[in-house]
Design a protein around this motif. Structure first.
Motif, PDB file in Angstrom:
ATOM      1  N   VAL A 123     -23.413  17.650   8.728  1.00  0.00           N
ATOM      2  CA  VAL A 123     -22.429  17.166   7.758  1.00  0.00           C
ATOM      3  C   VAL A 123     -23.072  17.130   6.379  1.00  0.00           C
ATOM      4  O   VAL A 123     -24.183  16.625   6.199  1.00  0.00           O
ATOM      5  CB  VAL A 123     -21.914  15.765   8.145  1.00  0.00           C
ATOM      6  N   LEU A 124     -22.383  17.681   5.396  1.00  0.00           N
ATOM      7  CA  LEU A 124     -22.906  17.752   4.037  1.00  0.00           C
ATOM      8  C   LEU A 124     -22.719  16.423   3.313  1.00  0.00           C
ATOM      9  O   LEU A 124     -21.814  15.652   3.609  1.00  0.00           O
ATOM     10  CB  LEU A 124     -22.196  18.861   3.260  1.00  0.00           C
ATOM     11  N   MET A 125     -23.579  16.211   2.315  1.00  0.00           N
ATOM     12  CA  MET A 125     -23.471  15.041   1.448  1.00  0.00           C
ATOM     13  C   MET A 125     -23.290  15.503   0.015  1.00  0.00           C
ATOM     14  O   MET A 125     -23.697  16.615  -0.359  1.00  0.00           O
ATOM     15  CB  MET A 125     -24.709  14.144   1.571  1.00  0.00           C
ATOM     16  N   ASP A 126     -22.690  14.649  -0.770  1.00  0.00           N
ATOM     17  CA  ASP A 126     -22.406  14.997  -2.157  1.00  0.00           C
ATOM     18  C   ASP A 126     -23.702  15.198  -2.941  1.00  0.00           C
ATOM     19  O   ASP A 126     -24.635  14.406  -2.851  1.00  0.00           O
ATOM     20  CB  ASP A 126     -21.579  13.889  -2.801  1.00  0.00           C
ATOM     21  N   GLY A 127     -23.762  16.313  -3.699  1.00  0.00           N
ATOM     22  CA  GLY A 127     -24.886  16.579  -4.582  1.00  0.00           C
ATOM     23  C   GLY A 127     -26.042  17.332  -3.961  1.00  0.00           C
ATOM     24  O   GLY A 127     -27.045  17.577  -4.645  1.00  0.00           O
ATOM     25  N   GLU A 128     -25.939  17.742  -2.720  1.00  0.00           N
ATOM     26  CA  GLU A 128     -27.078  18.443  -2.109  1.00  0.00           C
ATOM     27  C   GLU A 128     -26.999  19.950  -2.333  1.00  0.00           C
ATOM     28  O   GLU A 128     -25.967  20.500  -2.734  1.00  0.00           O
ATOM     29  CB  GLU A 128     -27.140  18.148  -0.617  1.00  0.00           C
ATOM     30  N   GLN A 129     -28.135  20.595  -2.082  1.00  0.00           N
ATOM     31  CA  GLN A 129     -28.231  22.050  -2.212  1.00  0.00           C
ATOM     32  C   GLN A 129     -28.548  22.650  -0.847  1.00  0.00           C
ATOM     33  O   GLN A 129     -29.425  22.167  -0.133  1.00  0.00           O
ATOM     34  CB  GLN A 129     -29.317  22.447  -3.211  1.00  0.00           C
ATOM     35  N   VAL A 130     -27.821  23.701  -0.515  1.00  0.00           N
ATOM     36  CA  VAL A 130     -28.027  24.406   0.746  1.00  0.00           C
ATOM     37  C   VAL A 130     -28.589  25.787   0.413  1.00  0.00           C
ATOM     38  O   VAL A 130     -27.904  26.615  -0.183  1.00  0.00           O
ATOM     39  CB  VAL A 130     -26.714  24.529   1.548  1.00  0.00           C
ATOM     40  N   ALA A 131     -29.845  25.995   0.786  1.00  0.00           N
ATOM     41  CA  ALA A 131     -30.501  27.283   0.556  1.00  0.00           C
ATOM     42  C   ALA A 131     -30.443  28.084   1.851  1.00  0.00           C
ATOM     43  O   ALA A 131     -30.960  27.646   2.884  1.00  0.00           O
ATOM     44  CB  ALA A 131     -31.943  27.085   0.109  1.00  0.00           C
ATOM     45  N   VAL A 132     -29.812  29.252   1.791  1.00  0.00           N
ATOM     46  CA  VAL A 132     -29.585  30.068   2.979  1.00  0.00           C
ATOM     47  C   VAL A 132     -30.592  31.205   3.008  1.00  0.00           C
ATOM     48  O   VAL A 132     -30.666  32.009   2.072  1.00  0.00           O
ATOM     49  CB  VAL A 132     -28.148  30.624   2.994  1.00  0.00           C
ATOM     50  N   GLY A 133     -31.372  31.280   4.086  1.00  0.00           N
ATOM     51  CA  GLY A 133     -32.315  32.376   4.259  1.00  0.00           C
ATOM     52  C   GLY A 133     -33.513  32.324   3.351  1.00  0.00           C
ATOM     53  O   GLY A 133     -34.173  33.348   3.139  1.00  0.00           O
ATOM     54  N   VAL A 134     -33.819  31.158   2.777  1.00  0.00           N
ATOM     55  CA  VAL A 134     -34.973  31.025   1.882  1.00  0.00           C
ATOM     56  C   VAL A 134     -36.168  30.571   2.709  1.00  0.00           C
ATOM     57  O   VAL A 134     -36.112  29.499   3.321  1.00  0.00           O
ATOM     58  CB  VAL A 134     -34.679  30.014   0.758  1.00  0.00           C
ATOM     59  N   PRO A 135     -37.256  31.337   2.759  1.00  0.00           N
ATOM     60  CA  PRO A 135     -38.412  30.925   3.557  1.00  0.00           C
ATOM     61  C   PRO A 135     -39.082  29.708   2.940  1.00  0.00           C
ATOM     62  O   PRO A 135     -39.099  29.524   1.729  1.00  0.00           O
ATOM     63  CB  PRO A 135     -39.321  32.158   3.524  1.00  0.00           C
ATOM     64  N   GLN A 136     -39.653  28.868   3.785  1.00  0.00           N
ATOM     65  CA  GLN A 136     -40.330  27.654   3.347  1.00  0.00           C
ATOM     66  C   GLN A 136     -41.806  27.745   3.684  1.00  0.00           C
ATOM     67  O   GLN A 136     -42.216  28.363   4.662  1.00  0.00           O
ATOM     68  CB  GLN A 136     -39.709  26.425   4.038  1.00  0.00           C
TER      69      GLN A 136
END
Length: 219
Positions: A123-136
């Motif tokens: 579940v998403l929260m307000d103000g967050e960033q979702v990085a798709v396919g970004v290696p860590q």
């Protein structure tokens, strides 16, 4: 009436006749009163267009009412989707949306994008960033949790009060497991932190502790 009875009772014939009439009337009235006082069975009224009354000890037919519906979250949230999606950018989604909803709103995932480690049911929260396919980097935050959702660390930037876990909050100076749980409970009850100043309202945080934590956290 025999003459010996009249002579024994000392009653004149006219008196005896009147007494006989009175007795006869009394018997008739008593019989009518007894007949009128007897209870008579009365049939039960019939229900028109309704179900028959339930008999004591029986269960009425029909489906039993279920539990009350759980209210759904209302309002909207703003998230930033970046990385391997067709239309990255800031998205406005209904409260309670999940990562999969954000990916669809961003046009879908690009072909060949690695989604390993991305929890699309979160579940998403307000103000967050979702990085798709970004290696860590090793030891870094999980893929898809950036910005306010990365939590942070005391030595690596302010810690997000709205997204940090209880274990991450426990690493702050002066915050133990109990106080970390109070912060998480306050966040769940109020839908996150809109400012660092709300930390004063958490049970167990006084002015001195707030001053120590203020430079180490963010909403």
């Amino acid at each position: 009436m025999p003459s010996w009875v009249r002579m024994r009772c000392g009653l004149a014939p006219r008196t005896l006749a009147a007494l006989t009439v009175v007795l006869a009337l009394g018997v008739v009235l008593a019989a009518q009163h007894f007949r009128a006082g007897r209870p008579e069975p009365v049939p039960a009224p019939q229900l028109v267009g309704g179900a028959p009354p339930a008999t004591p000890g029986t269960t009425p037919h029909g489906p039993s009412p279920g539990p009350p519906p759980v209210p759904k979250p209302t309002g909207r949230i703003v998230v930033d989707v970046s990385g391997g999606v067709l239309r990255p950018g800031v998205l406005h989604l209904p409260a309670g949306a999940r990562v999969a909803d954000a990916l669809r709103a961003a046009g879908g995932v690009k072909a060949g994008t690695d989604l390993a480690g991305l929890n699309r049911a979160r579940v998403l929260m307000d103000g967050e960033q979702v990085a798709v396919g970004v290696p860590q980097a090793p030891g870094g935050p999980a893929p898809g949790l950036h910005g306010p959702m990365d939590g942070g660390a005391p030595g690596g930037g302010p810690l997000s009060l709205s997204t940090a876990t209880a274990e991450q909050l426990d690493t702050l100076p002066g915050v133990g497991p109990v106080l970390a749980r109070h912060i998480v409970d306050y966040r769940a009850e109020h839908g996150g932190f809109r400012s660092v100043g709300e930390l004063r309202e958490v049970k167990g945080i006084g002015d001195r502790r707030f001053e120590d934590l203020r430079p180490l956290v963010r909403p």
